[in-house]
Design an enzyme around this catalytic site. Structure first.
Site, PDB file in Angstrom:
ATOM      1  N   ASP A 134      42.019 120.368 -32.905  1.00 38.13           N
ATOM      2  CA  ASP A 134      43.416 120.306 -32.109  1.00 38.13           C
ATOM      3  C   ASP A 134      43.562 121.724 -31.581  1.00 38.13           C
ATOM      4  O   ASP A 134      43.459 122.644 -32.392  1.00 38.13           O
ATOM      5  CB  ASP A 134      43.958 119.560 -32.676  1.00 38.13           C
ATOM      6  N   ARG A 184      37.052 119.276 -25.754  1.00 39.62           N
ATOM      7  CA  ARG A 184      38.145 117.525 -25.011  1.00 39.62           C
ATOM      8  C   ARG A 184      39.282 118.182 -24.612  1.00 39.62           C
ATOM      9  O   ARG A 184      39.737 119.544 -24.664  1.00 39.62           O
ATOM     10  CB  ARG A 184      39.109 117.620 -26.516  1.00 39.62           C
ATOM     11  N   LYS A 187      45.961 117.907 -20.741  1.00 41.46           N
ATOM     12  CA  LYS A 187      46.682 118.525 -20.052  1.00 41.46           C
ATOM     13  C   LYS A 187      47.967 119.361 -21.135  1.00 41.46           C
ATOM     14  O   LYS A 187      47.848 120.341 -20.724  1.00 41.46           O
ATOM     15  CB  LYS A 187      48.034 118.084 -19.873  1.00 41.46           C
ATOM     16  N   ALA A 189      50.562 119.464 -25.599  1.00 38.09           N
ATOM     17  CA  ALA A 189      51.795 118.462 -25.218  1.00 38.09           C
ATOM     18  C   ALA A 189      52.608 118.759 -26.178  1.00 38.09           C
ATOM     19  O   ALA A 189      53.698 118.481 -26.571  1.00 38.09           O
ATOM     20  CB  ALA A 189      50.913 117.652 -26.829  1.00 38.09           C
ATOM     21  N   HIS A 227      45.171 109.640 -20.680  1.00 37.45           N
ATOM     22  CA  HIS A 227      45.140 108.449 -20.167  1.00 37.45           C
ATOM     23  C   HIS A 227      45.608 107.834 -18.618  1.00 37.45           C
ATOM     24  O   HIS A 227      46.284 106.739 -18.242  1.00 37.45           O
ATOM     25  CB  HIS A 227      46.457 107.328 -21.125  1.00 37.45           C
ATOM     26  N   ARG A 288      56.428 113.530 -30.502  1.00 30.47           N
ATOM     27  CA  ARG A 288      55.491 114.040 -29.046  1.00 30.47           C
ATOM     28  C   ARG A 288      55.320 113.221 -28.456  1.00 30.47           C
ATOM     29  O   ARG A 288      55.254 112.859 -27.119  1.00 30.47           O
ATOM     30  CB  ARG A 288      54.520 114.969 -29.708  1.00 30.47           C
TER      31      ARG A 288
HETATM   32  C1  LIG Z   1      42.744 112.093 -27.525  1.00 28.10           C
HETATM   33  C2  LIG Z   1      43.754 112.896 -26.689  1.00 28.10           C
HETATM   34  C3  LIG Z   1      43.313 114.390 -27.517  1.00 28.10           C
HETATM   35  C4  LIG Z   1      44.643 114.860 -27.427  1.00 28.10           C
HETATM   36  N1  LIG Z   1      44.347 115.953 -27.996  1.00 28.10           N
HETATM   37  C5  LIG Z   1      45.839 117.481 -27.979  1.00 28.10           C
HETATM   38  C6  LIG Z   1      45.454 119.053 -28.698  1.00 28.10           C
HETATM   39  O1  LIG Z   1      45.150 119.048 -29.390  1.00 28.10           O
HETATM   40  N2  LIG Z   1      46.074 119.937 -27.966  1.00 28.10           N
HETATM   41  C7  LIG Z   1      47.508 118.758 -27.086  1.00 28.10           C
HETATM   42  O2  LIG Z   1      48.238 119.844 -26.973  1.00 28.10           O
HETATM   43  N3  LIG Z   1      47.637 118.212 -26.501  1.00 28.10           N
HETATM   44  C8  LIG Z   1      46.298 116.963 -26.656  1.00 28.10           C
HETATM   45  N4  LIG Z   1      46.421 115.805 -26.444  1.00 28.10           N
HETATM   46  C9  LIG Z   1      47.793 115.174 -25.344  1.00 28.10           C
HETATM   47  C10 LIG Z   1      48.093 115.975 -24.228  1.00 28.10           C
HETATM   48  O3  LIG Z   1      47.707 117.519 -23.876  1.00 28.10           O
HETATM   49  C11 LIG Z   1      48.908 115.257 -22.784  1.00 28.10           C
HETATM   50  O4  LIG Z   1      49.482 116.099 -23.255  1.00 28.10           O
HETATM   51  C12 LIG Z   1      48.932 114.013 -23.503  1.00 28.10           C
HETATM   52  O5  LIG Z   1      47.675 113.163 -23.216  1.00 28.10           O
HETATM   53  C13 LIG Z   1      49.253 113.315 -22.088  1.00 28.10           C
HETATM   54  O6  LIG Z   1      48.859 113.654 -20.969  1.00 28.10           O
HETATM   55  P1  LIG Z   1      47.902 111.935 -20.111  1.00 28.10           P
HETATM   56  O7  LIG Z   1      47.035 113.009 -19.230  1.00 28.10           O
HETATM   57  O8  LIG Z   1      47.106 111.327 -21.274  1.00 28.10           O
HETATM   58  O9  LIG Z   1      48.994 111.743 -18.934  1.00 28.10           O
HETATM   59  P2  LIG Z   1      50.342 111.946 -18.577  1.00 28.10           P
HETATM   60  O10 LIG Z   1      50.429 112.795 -17.802  1.00 28.10           O
HETATM   61  O11 LIG Z   1      51.560 111.762 -20.066  1.00 28.10           O
HETATM   62  O12 LIG Z   1      51.190 110.949 -17.437  1.00 28.10           O
HETATM   63  C14 LIG Z   1      50.117 110.382 -16.479  1.00 28.10           C
HETATM   64  C15 LIG Z   1      50.151 108.946 -15.828  1.00 28.10           C
HETATM   65  O13 LIG Z   1      48.835 108.388 -16.605  1.00 28.10           O
HETATM   66  C16 LIG Z   1      49.683 106.957 -17.367  1.00 28.10           C
HETATM   67  N5  LIG Z   1      50.085 106.939 -18.807  1.00 28.10           N
HETATM   68  C17 LIG Z   1      49.868 108.268 -18.984  1.00 28.10           C
HETATM   69  N6  LIG Z   1      49.778 107.340 -20.803  1.00 28.10           N
HETATM   70  C18 LIG Z   1      50.465 106.222 -20.358  1.00 28.10           C
HETATM   71  C19 LIG Z   1      50.056 104.665 -21.426  1.00 28.10           C
HETATM   72  N7  LIG Z   1      50.952 105.235 -22.830  1.00 28.10           N
HETATM   73  N8  LIG Z   1      50.859 103.579 -21.294  1.00 28.10           N
HETATM   74  C20 LIG Z   1      50.143 103.816 -19.737  1.00 28.10           C
HETATM   75  N9  LIG Z   1      49.874 104.753 -18.610  1.00 28.10           N
HETATM   76  C21 LIG Z   1      49.843 105.323 -19.427  1.00 28.10           C
HETATM   77  C22 LIG Z   1      50.592 106.806 -16.868  1.00 28.10           C
HETATM   78  O14 LIG Z   1      50.723 106.236 -15.139  1.00 28.10           O
HETATM   79  C23 LIG Z   1      51.704 108.070 -16.128  1.00 28.10           C
HETATM   80  O15 LIG Z   1      52.277 108.649 -14.855  1.00 28.10           O
HETATM   81  C24 LIG Z   1      45.970 115.202 -26.336  1.00 28.10           C
HETATM   82  C25 LIG Z   1      45.354 113.965 -25.776  1.00 28.10           C
HETATM   83  C26 LIG Z   1      43.835 113.001 -26.007  1.00 28.10           C
HETATM   84  C27 LIG Z   1      44.456 111.903 -25.525  1.00 28.10           C
END
Ligand SMILES: Cc1cc2nc3c(=O)[nH]c(=O)nc-3n(C[C@H](O)[C@H](O)[C@H](O)COP(=O)(O)OP(=O)(O)OC[C@H]3O[C@@H](n4cnc5c(N)ncnc54)[C@H](O)[C@@H]3O)c2cc1C
Length: 307
Positions: A134, A184, A187, A189, A227, A288
């Site tokens: 990660d 992977r 965006k 976190a 997501h 987070r």
């Molecule tokens: C498998 C995985 C591993 C990850 N590993 C890391 C890592 O190693 N380091 C790191 O910094 N970050 C990690 N992340 C987190 C990532 O960086 C983002 O902070 C997190 O995924 C939120 O961004 P997003 O693209 O999902 O959507 P966002 O930009 O948060 O949301 C965009 C849109 O997606 C939809 N949406 C988002 N979440 C939901 C929900 N729960 N339910 C319904 N609709 C939703 C909504 O319409 C929202 O407006 C990981 C995420 C995933 C999925």
């Protein structure tokens, strides 16, 4: 928009609060966290993984907990990682493993983290299990990538993460191309300053699309960790336009998020991997996730009043 920014900062602040972390450990995951965390031990997570596999979902498990403070603690975490790999193999789970280098001593010494990682990767190789490192906050990004490159020379079963909010993320993907990376792409976190990361969400989103396109068109395995429908739709369109096979990429989502979308993607024939965290140190992870999406508060609040 302002409210969103305030709540994001508030939950990111809470995620670092040591007193609340201690209280959370004492009271367990029952106040809502059990919807997004697989349990406090790996044994508790096993039935859940079997169910997810049964539903056509693949898994990557993450033993929660970062920032170990001693060499002994890092070696203990390493041993636990090895035992998790053995349990995945023993129970024939369709699961990979994700981990954070700070849990294996990144803040103590490079030699220590390399030694711990070598042990984990050698065990994982026996069972053909992929391990993904990660990505943590920006201060650890370059040390993490250096370690990834050194390990990837010897171990094919190793992936890592690039965060599109970082200005340098394009350079990182370029630098990794020579290592046939399993990336992977997410965006990001963590709370980062405008000195290192895009502040504008649209730029983060646009950059994630660029990274996905680059890694896929260069022929490297890509896990799209998001997501967001806009990112998922972009990926589907891109692979269709370029005739990219479904075994060159997968979608990854966090356990408990967008369950319907996960199963729809499985029905459409895509590989979907669920990131399933487990462990006693669930508090920071939970905060987070709340910071990212305050809508998650609804089930946390419901959970607090649940008998
Ligand atoms: C498998 C995985 C591993 C990850 N590993 C890391 C890592 O190693 N380091 C790191 O910094 N970050 C990690 N992340 C987190 C990532 O960086 C983002 O902070 C997190 O995924 C939120 O961004 P997003 O693209 O999902 O959507 P966002 O930009 O948060 O949301 C965009 C849109 O997606 C939809 N949406 C988002 N979440 C939901 C929900 N729960 N339910 C319904 N609709 C939703 C909504 O319409 C929202 O407006 C990981 C995420 C995933 C999925």
């Amino acid at each position: 928009m302002i409210l969103e920014a305030i709540s994001k900062n508030f939950f990111l602040y809470l995620s670092n609060n040591k007193l609340l972390d201690r209280l959370a450990k004492r009271f367990g995951t029952s106040f809502g966290a059990d919807k997004i965390v697989g349990g406090e031990t790996f044994s508790q997570a096993i039935p859940l993984i079997k169910q997810l596999n049964h539903d056509g979902l693949q898994v990557t498990v993450d033993h929660l907990g970062e920032f170990v403070e001693s060499e002994a603690e890092s070696r203990k975490r390493c041993q636990e990682g090895i035992e998790t790999i053995q349990a995945i193999a023993h129970h024939q789970l369709n699961s990979e493993m994700s981990l954070k280098l700070t849990s294996l001593g990144l803040d103590i010494s490079k030699e220590l983290v390399m030694e711990n990682m070598e042990r984990i990767l050698e065990e994982a190789e026996k069972y053909d299990i992929t391990v993904t490192i990660d990505m943590e906050d920006s201060s650890r990004c370059e040390p993490t990538l250096e370690i990834y490159k050194a390990l990837k020379e010897k171990h094919a079963n190793l992936g890592t993460v690039i965060q599109s909010y970082l200005y340098r993320s394009n350079d990182y993907v370029d630098e990794l191309q020579a290592y046939d990376p399993y990336l992977r792409l997410v965006k990001g976190a963590y709370k980062e300053s405008g000195k290192v990361a895009f502040v504008d969400k649209q730029e983060v989103d646009a950059n994630l699309k660029r990274l996905i396109e680059k890694n896929l068109l260069n022929g490297h395995y890509t896990a799209v960790g998001s997501h967001d429908d806009a990112i998922i739709d972009f990926t589907k369109k891109l692979v269709k336009e370029h005739g990219i096979s479904k075994d060159q990429f997968e979608f990854q989502m966090l356990y408990g998020m967008r369950n319907q979308t996960q199963s729809d993607l499985v029905k459409e024939g895509y590989t979907v991997r669920v990131y399933l965290p487990y462990g006693e140190d669930w508090y920071g992870y939970f905060m987070r996730r709340l910071a990212e999406r305050p809508a998650n508060i609804a089930f946390a609040v419901k959970g607090m009043f649940k008998k």
